[in-house]
Motif scaffolding. Structure first.
Motif, PDB file in Angstrom:
ATOM      1  N   MET A 206       0.860  -1.188   0.000  1.00 32.20           N
ATOM      2  CA  MET A 206       0.000   0.000   0.000  1.00 32.20           C
ATOM      3  C   MET A 206       0.891   1.231   0.000  1.00 32.20           C
ATOM      4  N   VAL A 207       0.543   2.197  -0.850  1.00 26.80           N
ATOM      5  CA  VAL A 207       1.332   3.437  -0.899  1.00 26.80           C
ATOM      6  C   VAL A 207       0.422   4.636  -0.674  1.00 26.80           C
ATOM      7  N   LEU A 208       1.033   5.692  -0.139  1.00 23.92           N
ATOM      8  CA  LEU A 208       0.327   6.958   0.096  1.00 23.92           C
ATOM      9  C   LEU A 208       0.844   7.939  -0.947  1.00 23.92           C
ATOM     10  N   VAL A 209      -0.064   8.546  -1.698  1.00 27.83           N
ATOM     11  CA  VAL A 209       0.378   9.488  -2.745  1.00 27.83           C
ATOM     12  C   VAL A 209      -0.159  10.880  -2.442  1.00 27.83           C
ATOM     13  N   ASP A 210       0.657  11.874  -2.774  1.00 24.80           N
ATOM     14  CA  ASP A 210       0.243  13.263  -2.507  1.00 24.80           C
ATOM     15  C   ASP A 210       1.181  14.218  -3.236  1.00 24.80           C
ATOM     16  N   GLY A 211       0.630  15.093  -4.042  1.00 22.74           N
ATOM     17  CA  GLY A 211       1.424  16.134  -4.702  1.00 22.74           C
ATOM     18  C   GLY A 211       2.631  15.587  -5.449  1.00 22.74           C
ATOM     19  N   GLY A 212       2.482  14.430  -6.077  1.00 22.14           N
ATOM     20  CA  GLY A 212       3.575  13.860  -6.863  1.00 22.14           C
ATOM     21  C   GLY A 212       4.552  13.025  -6.044  1.00 22.14           C
ATOM     22  N   ARG A 213       4.333  12.948  -4.734  1.00 21.27           N
ATOM     23  CA  ARG A 213       5.240  12.155  -3.889  1.00 21.27           C
ATOM     24  C   ARG A 213       4.575  10.840  -3.480  1.00 21.27           C
ATOM     25  N   VAL A 214       5.424   9.833  -3.216  1.00 23.35           N
ATOM     26  CA  VAL A 214       4.920   8.511  -2.830  1.00 23.35           C
ATOM     27  C   VAL A 214       5.608   8.071  -1.542  1.00 23.35           C
ATOM     28  N   ALA A 215       4.830   7.569  -0.602  1.00 18.19           N
ATOM     29  CA  ALA A 215       5.412   6.964   0.598  1.00 18.19           C
ATOM     30  C   ALA A 215       4.814   5.566   0.737  1.00 18.19           C
ATOM     31  N   GLU A 216       5.658   4.590   1.012  1.00 14.84           N
ATOM     32  CA  GLU A 216       5.144   3.233   1.178  1.00 14.84           C
ATOM     33  C   GLU A 216       4.533   3.102   2.568  1.00 14.84           C
ATOM     34  N   LEU A 217       3.317   2.608   2.642  1.00 15.43           N
ATOM     35  CA  LEU A 217       2.647   2.418   3.940  1.00 15.43           C
ATOM     36  C   LEU A 217       2.745   0.974   4.407  1.00 15.43           C
ATOM     37  N   VAL A 218       2.683   0.059   3.445  1.00 16.65           N
ATOM     38  CA  VAL A 218       2.740  -1.379   3.763  1.00 16.65           C
ATOM     39  C   VAL A 218       3.573  -2.034   2.669  1.00 16.65           C
ATOM     40  N   HIS A 219       4.567  -2.843   3.068  1.00 17.01           N
ATOM     41  CA  HIS A 219       5.351  -3.570   2.056  1.00 17.01           C
ATOM     42  C   HIS A 219       4.521  -4.707   1.463  1.00 17.01           C
ATOM     43  N   ARG A 220       4.854  -5.036   0.233  1.00 21.33           N
ATOM     44  CA  ARG A 220       4.231  -6.234  -0.370  1.00 21.33           C
ATOM     45  C   ARG A 220       4.783  -7.474   0.328  1.00 21.33           C
ATOM     46  N   GLU A 221       3.912  -8.454   0.553  1.00 22.33           N
ATOM     47  CA  GLU A 221       4.396  -9.723   1.104  1.00 22.33           C
ATOM     48  C   GLU A 221       5.163 -10.482   0.019  1.00 22.33           C
ATOM     49  N   THR A 222       6.104 -11.291   0.463  1.00 19.94           N
ATOM     50  CA  THR A 222       6.831 -12.145  -0.475  1.00 19.94           C
ATOM     51  C   THR A 222       6.313 -13.578  -0.311  1.00 19.94           C
ATOM     52  N   LEU A 223       6.738 -14.453  -1.193  1.00 17.41           N
ATOM     53  CA  LEU A 223       6.346 -15.861  -1.053  1.00 17.41           C
ATOM     54  C   LEU A 223       6.902 -16.424   0.248  1.00 17.41           C
ATOM     55  N   ASP A 224       8.058 -15.940   0.669  1.00 16.41           N
ATOM     56  CA  ASP A 224       8.612 -16.417   1.943  1.00 16.41           C
ATOM     57  C   ASP A 224       7.752 -15.979   3.122  1.00 16.41           C
ATOM     58  N   HIS A 225       7.181 -14.745   3.050  1.00 16.61           N
ATOM     59  CA  HIS A 225       6.253 -14.339   4.116  1.00 16.61           C
ATOM     60  C   HIS A 225       5.074 -15.312   4.174  1.00 16.61           C
ATOM     61  N   VAL A 226       4.623 -15.723   3.009  1.00 17.98           N
ATOM     62  CA  VAL A 226       3.427 -16.565   2.943  1.00 17.98           C
ATOM     63  C   VAL A 226       3.648 -17.897   3.670  1.00 17.98           C
ATOM     64  N   VAL A 227       4.862 -18.438   3.589  1.00 22.63           N
ATOM     65  CA  VAL A 227       5.105 -19.738   4.232  1.00 22.63           C
ATOM     66  C   VAL A 227       5.808 -19.589   5.582  1.00 22.63           C
ATOM     67  N   ALA A 228       6.040 -18.345   6.001  1.00 26.29           N
ATOM     68  CA  ALA A 228       6.903 -18.109   7.173  1.00 26.29           C
ATOM     69  C   ALA A 228       6.411 -18.800   8.442  1.00 26.29           C
ATOM     70  N   ARG A 229       5.098 -18.944   8.602  1.00 25.16           N
ATOM     71  CA  ARG A 229       4.603 -19.530   9.854  1.00 25.16           C
ATOM     72  C   ARG A 229       4.435 -21.047   9.758  1.00 25.16           C
ATOM     73  N   ASP A 230       4.605 -21.598   8.578  1.00 22.83           N
ATOM     74  CA  ASP A 230       4.487 -23.059   8.434  1.00 22.83           C
ATOM     75  C   ASP A 230       5.689 -23.723   9.101  1.00 22.83           C
ATOM     76  N   VAL A 231       5.413 -24.821   9.790  1.00 25.14           N
ATOM     77  CA  VAL A 231       6.506 -25.586  10.387  1.00 25.14           C
ATOM     78  C   VAL A 231       6.765 -26.795   9.497  1.00 25.14           C
ATOM     79  N   VAL A 232       8.011 -26.978   9.104  1.00 24.26           N
ATOM     80  CA  VAL A 232       8.359 -28.117   8.260  1.00 24.26           C
ATOM     81  C   VAL A 232       8.512 -29.340   9.165  1.00 24.26           C
ATOM     82  N   LEU A 233       7.765 -30.387   8.870  1.00 22.40           N
ATOM     83  CA  LEU A 233       7.840 -31.591   9.693  1.00 22.40           C
ATOM     84  C   LEU A 233       9.201 -32.260   9.525  1.00 22.40           C
ATOM     85  N   ASN A 234       9.713 -32.849  10.589  1.00 20.02           N
ATOM     86  CA  ASN A 234      10.958 -33.597  10.436  1.00 20.02           C
ATOM     87  C   ASN A 234      10.635 -35.024   9.996  1.00 20.02           C
ATOM     88  N   ASP A 235      11.667 -35.806   9.690  1.00 21.79           N
ATOM     89  CA  ASP A 235      11.456 -37.131   9.099  1.00 21.79           C
ATOM     90  C   ASP A 235      10.572 -38.017   9.966  1.00 21.79           C
TER      91      ASP A 235
END
Ligand SMILES: Cc1ncc(COP(=O)(O)O)c(C=O)c1O
Length: 439
Positions: A407-436
């Protein structure tokens, strides 16, 4: 068609060229799509319009649920607004935004003990108590911490607002609050007045959301003022705050009829004056809780078209790179939106009905049905959906494991980022990988 976009939006023919003085192509190239674009002038302008319409005496309380992002809460704090939060997460965001805690009101029909403890620790200004169990638990938390909570009772006035059933909250058959008709609100007041560490200061009601008729608001004020008069008559206590919630509707399409802010304010003021005079009560301090009507019209979502499919004689579908994961409202409520082509392209191409679909594995993942869009709309084209500032990002999900947009905030030709885009790593970040051994 263009009236539902922020005032700063510029067009070339039917195509959206820029928002807040920033070309949409630049935004899409720099931040990717889908992208939530928030127009600062529209957002702040709406906060100021509320303060102007109601005056300094009224607590204009931004309902964070509509769009709870640290930067937005910072702007609301700077504009002198109060804040409605409804969870520890929203309260944590308020703390991060350094929102003055005495101007924060904590809502919710199932606040946990941890959330009540957090409210005490941070010194939240008001708690809107929703149930008898909460009254008891809040008093217990107060006694444990040596803290007295200023309390509003959430009253269910028995007024059915003219809106979608999922967002109507004022009727008796609802999970929120103390029903007035059944006498539960009076009983709750009696209890709040006797329980230790609670200071009963007023009453609250919220009729629902996306409301465009004034009748429900004045009916609710009459009932709530009647309730305050009953409390005075029965218990000799004059409660001096009346919070009438939010709910003012906005235009998502040119066909939507809305209640102008000045008329809404006049309706509420008029009803409070009339009803308090009739019952010889001093006028309580009024509070309103707008969410959608502050954040909604400030937002525009940019998408990139991936595929265009024509079912001969039936419909043309343009599928975009987002959908119900960044805007659930069309699938949830059948909400209607306005979409236009964006960025460079032919401004004279004929328009034809195109249904803008999301990329999720649901037939119902349709953002806008049969919108008039240029016949040459093709893969790679940009689309812009208006009035997406409220309840879009707030209800976003990772359905189909899509990363949530920036999400970005725009005003008078300027841009400020309000929220970063999630990455694919963010999407799996809370998953726990099972061990063998666990597989
Ligand atoms: C208690 C309360 N206050 C305020 C609001 C904000 O409503 P709106 O965004 O329609 O103004 C809501 C939304 O549902 C709510 O539940």
């Amino acid at each position: 068609m263009t009236a539902v976009f922020p005032a700063s939006a510029t067009f070339s023919g039917p195509r959206l060229v820029a928002v807040g003085g920033v070309p949409v192509t630049e935004l899409a190239a720099r931040f990717g799509t889908p992208l939530y674009v928030l127009d600062r002038a529209e957002l702040v302008g709406r906060m100021r319009a509320y303060r102007r319409a109601f005056g300094d005496e009224v607590a204009v309380t931004y309902a964070a649920k509509a769009l709870c992002v640290t930067g937005v809460l910072q702007l609301a704090a700077a504009e002198g607004l109060h804040l409605d939060v409804a969870s520890a997460g929203e309260l944590h965001t308020a703390a991060r935004a350094a929102f003055p805690m005495e101007r924060v009101l904590f809502h919710g029909n199932n606040k946990s003990d941890d959330e009540l403890e957090m409210a005490a620790r941070l010194g939240v200004g008001r708690i809107a108590v929703d149930s008898f169990t909460e009254l008891a638990r809040l008093s217990a938390v107060g006694q444990r911490r040596g803290h007295t909570f200023p309390v509003l009772l959430r009253v269910t006035p028995g007024v059915l607002a003219e809106t979608h059933a999922f967002v109507a909250t004022g009727q008796d058959d609802v999970k929120f609050g103390f029903t007035l008709r059944a006498g539960l609100a009076h009983e709750a007041a009696a209890r709040a007045l006797t329980l230790p560490c609670l200071e009963l200061i007023g009453a609250h009601c919220h009729l629902g959301s996306q409301i465009s008729a004034e009748g429900g608001f004045s009916a609710a004020v009459a009932l709530l003022v009647g309730f305050l008069a009953d409390i005075r008559d029965r218990y000799g206590v004059v409660l001096d705050e009346l919070n009438v919630g939010g709910g003012l509707g906005i235009a998502y399409t040119d066909d939507d009829v809305t209640l102008p802010l000045d008329r809404y304010a006049a309706t509420l003021y008029g009803a409070v004056r009339r009803e308090t005079a009739r019952r010889r009560l001093p006028e309580p301090r009024l509070a309103v809780e707008p969410g959608r009507s502050i954040a909604g019209p400030a937002g525009v979502t940019l998408y990139t078209v991936g595929t265009v499919k024509e079912v001969p004689g039936v419909r043309v579908y343009a599928s975009v790179d987002g959908g119900m994961s960044d805007n659930l409202r069309p699938a949830l409520y059948g909400a209607r939106y306005t979409v236009v082509a964006a960025g460079p392209g032919s401004t004279t191409a004929a328009l034809r009905p195109v249904t803008v679909a999301g990329k999720h594995c649901e037939t119902g993942d349709i953002l806008v049905r049969d919108a008039p869009l240029p016949a040459d709309l093709a893969e790679g084209g940009l689309l812009a959906v208006a009035a997406t500032g409220a309840y879009g990002h707030a209800m976003a999900s990772n359905y189909n494991r899509l990363p949530r947009p920036a999400m970005v905030l725009v005003d008078g030709g300027r841009v400020a980022e309000l929220v970063h885009r999630e990455t694919l790593d963010h999407v799996v970040a809370r998953d726990v990988v099972l061990n063998d051994e666990q597989i």
